[in-house]
Design a protein around this motif. Structure first.
Motif, PDB file in Angstrom:
ATOM      1  N   VAL A  56       0.847  -1.204   0.000  1.00 30.40           N
ATOM      2  CA  VAL A  56       0.000   0.000   0.000  1.00 30.40           C
ATOM      3  C   VAL A  56       0.878   1.248   0.000  1.00 30.40           C
ATOM      4  CG1 VAL A  56      -1.727   1.317   1.288  1.00 30.40           C
ATOM      5  CG2 VAL A  56      -1.917  -1.171   1.155  1.00 30.40           C
ATOM      6  N   TYR A  57       1.895   1.252   0.838  1.00 28.85           N
ATOM      7  CA  TYR A  57       2.830   2.384   0.910  1.00 28.85           C
ATOM      8  C   TYR A  57       3.541   2.575  -0.425  1.00 28.85           C
ATOM      9  CZ  TYR A  57       6.883   5.077   2.606  1.00 28.85           C
ATOM     10  OH  TYR A  57       7.864   6.031   2.799  1.00 28.85           O
ATOM     11  N   LEU A  60       1.350   4.333  -2.912  1.00 32.11           N
ATOM     12  CA  LEU A  60       1.260   5.779  -2.680  1.00 32.11           C
ATOM     13  C   LEU A  60       2.497   6.490  -3.227  1.00 32.11           C
ATOM     14  CD1 LEU A  60      -0.185   5.794   0.961  1.00 32.11           C
ATOM     15  CD2 LEU A  60      -1.419   6.205  -1.176  1.00 32.11           C
ATOM     16  N   ILE A  98       3.973  11.030   4.201  1.00 28.99           N
ATOM     17  CA  ILE A  98       3.277   9.741   4.217  1.00 28.99           C
ATOM     18  C   ILE A  98       4.110   8.692   4.943  1.00 28.99           C
ATOM     19  CG2 ILE A  98       2.446   7.852   2.761  1.00 28.99           C
ATOM     20  CD1 ILE A  98       1.727   9.985   0.663  1.00 28.99           C
ATOM     21  N   GLY A 249      -3.651   4.364  -3.693  1.00 25.33           N
ATOM     22  CA  GLY A 249      -3.821   3.924  -2.317  1.00 25.33           C
ATOM     23  C   GLY A 249      -4.923   2.891  -2.204  1.00 25.33           C
TER      24      GLY A 249
END
Length: 448
Positions: A56-57, A60, A98, A249
């Motif tokens: 997920v990171y 992003l 983030i 995301g």
């Protein structure tokens, strides 16, 4: 109008390096999985759960990097580097923010985050050990990825491949020593795999900074370039990138939810999915590399103001994507058995992973057309909002509801659920073809 050899030379000089970079990068995770799979199936499942957070990171950061490439390649087409540097600064600020937020979340609630993916206590316990070390790599990873995106905007990509090879060698070497305790080193299991990844991330960032400082001839980025951002350019960048950030995301969450769905179906499904999806990501590098290459070439052509050439490039690229897709699907189908033989898995788990890979071999063909067309041509051409809307509708309006229904209401087999989870890679080919050939997708994003 015909495309000269320079176009194809530019495409393949970028494409080959970007594919190799992605292959080597994914090989780091594949090596982790194979070594941990040989060590313990529980360790493999724990690392797989943590890697969903990492994924997920990574999505992003990919959105931030892609937004930078969309703008940067157009400015590169105009041979204007100062605006590119200011947009790179905005991307870096967002990426570090983030990274800090993710680090805080997994530090405060490690077990709670991992229970989103599985309720198995031994797997959660192993995942917490892995997460306790790997979380320190997040900021290093952000800096590296966004610096590489800035370099990719000006067609500098070879350093990315070199860094990937370095990361693979360092990570595998430390894994060999610390997972199993060879050559007198302590046997740390899953913690050893995390230590190897963290060391590799720190080293690759340091080498990249040295390269930019001493060797890089085009952008000549310096620390002062990242201390200040231009408000106007930052607004331009965020206007295009924010929807992409949301979509990427949610795509990362969607991929993580696949683990959630399969992990709550059978005990073997999460390990089988980890083995299959890692190999699939390896072959998927051909599509990812095609998308990244197309984004740079399309953006550069738009920046140069040659719209007829831009449209011709788009048509030629789509033909190449179809060929890439067929070759990728065939490759995945034939290498699945040799690669799965490297895993020390239960027979039922290995058979399930084999079934998943047969399905993904077909998925790979459609994905290799729609992903580069949507993310490379259409989004790279400045029409990011079209891709965002299509992804939101397909993933959250069709794929996930259908997959949850088949898994928990119909009680379908994991193989059927995997088909549902990847159905969008096939049906998104239709809007991608229509938009790129008959719609309006070229947007001039640069400021005069």
């Amino acid at each position: 109008m015909r495309l000269d050899r320079a176009f194809y030379r530019s495409f393949f000089s970028l494409y080959v390096v970007l594919v190799l970079q992605n292959v080597v990068t994914i090989s780091v995770n594949l090596a982790d999985n194979i070594m941990l799979g040989s060590y313990s199936e529980t360790s493999l499942a724990g690392a797989a759960a943590v890697n969903q957070i990492q994924f997920v990171y990574q999505q992003l950061l990919l959105a931030l990097g892609d937004g930078l490439v969309i703008f940067g390649s157009q400015y590169w087409g105009k041979k204007r580097l100062e605006p590119l540097k200011k947009i790179a600064a905005s991307a870096m600020h967002a990426g570090l923010l983030i990274g800090l937020l993710l680090f805080a979340a997994v530090s405060l609630w490690p077990s709670g985050v991992l229970r989103l993916f599985t309720d198995d206590k031994p797997i959660v316990a192993e995942g917490v050990r892995y997460l306790g070390i790997i979380r320190f790599s997040y900021l290093f990873f952000a800096v590296t990825q966004l610096l590489l995106a800035a370099l990719r905007s000006v067609e500098t990509v070879k350093i990315a491949f070199c860094l990937s090879v370095l990361t693979l060698c360092v990570n595998c070497g430390i894994n060999y020593l610390l997972i199993f305790g060879h050559l007198g080193f302590p046997e740390l299991g899953i913690a050893g795999a995390a230590a190897g990844t963290l060391t590799a991330r720190i080293l690759e960032m340091c080498v990249l900074l040295f390269y930019i400082r001493k060797k890089e001839p085009v952008l000549r980025l310096r620390l002062r370039d990242y201390l200040h951002a231009d408000p106007g350019l930052a607004r331009d960048y965020l206007k295009v990138t924010a929807p992409m950030l949301l979509t990427q995301g949610l795509w990362g969450v969607n991929t993580a939810l696949q683990t959630v769905i399969l992990g709550h179906m059978t005990a073997a499904a999460i390990a089988a999915n980890s083995a299959a999806s890692t190999l699939f990501l390896l072959v998927k590098s051909t599509a990812v590399g095609a998308a990244s290459t197309a984004s740079v070439l399309i953006g550069k052509a738009i920046g140069a103001g040659d719209i007829p050439r831009t449209k011709l490039c788009a048509r030629r690229l789509q033909r190449m994507f179809c060929i890439i897709g067929l070759l990728s699907g065939i490759t995945l189908f034939f290498i699945r058995i040799p690669v799965l033989s490297l895993y020390d898995l239960q027979p039922a788990t290995k058979a399930m992973a084999n079934t998943f890979l047969i399905i993904l071999s077909v998925v790979c063909v459609g994905m290799s057309y729609q992903m580069p067309t949507n993310n490379g041509i259409i989004r790279g051409g400045g029409s990011a909002s079209f891709v965002v809307k299509m992804d939101l509708i397909s993933i959250w309006g069709i794929v996930l509801p259908l997959s949850f229904f088949m898994a928990f209401v119909v009680k379908a087999s994991p193989a059927v659920v995997v088909c549902c989870l990847n159905a969008d890679q096939i049906f998104k080919c239709v809007p991608a073809f229509v938009k790129s050939n008959y719609g309006s997708w070229i947007r001039q994003l640069t400021r005069d």
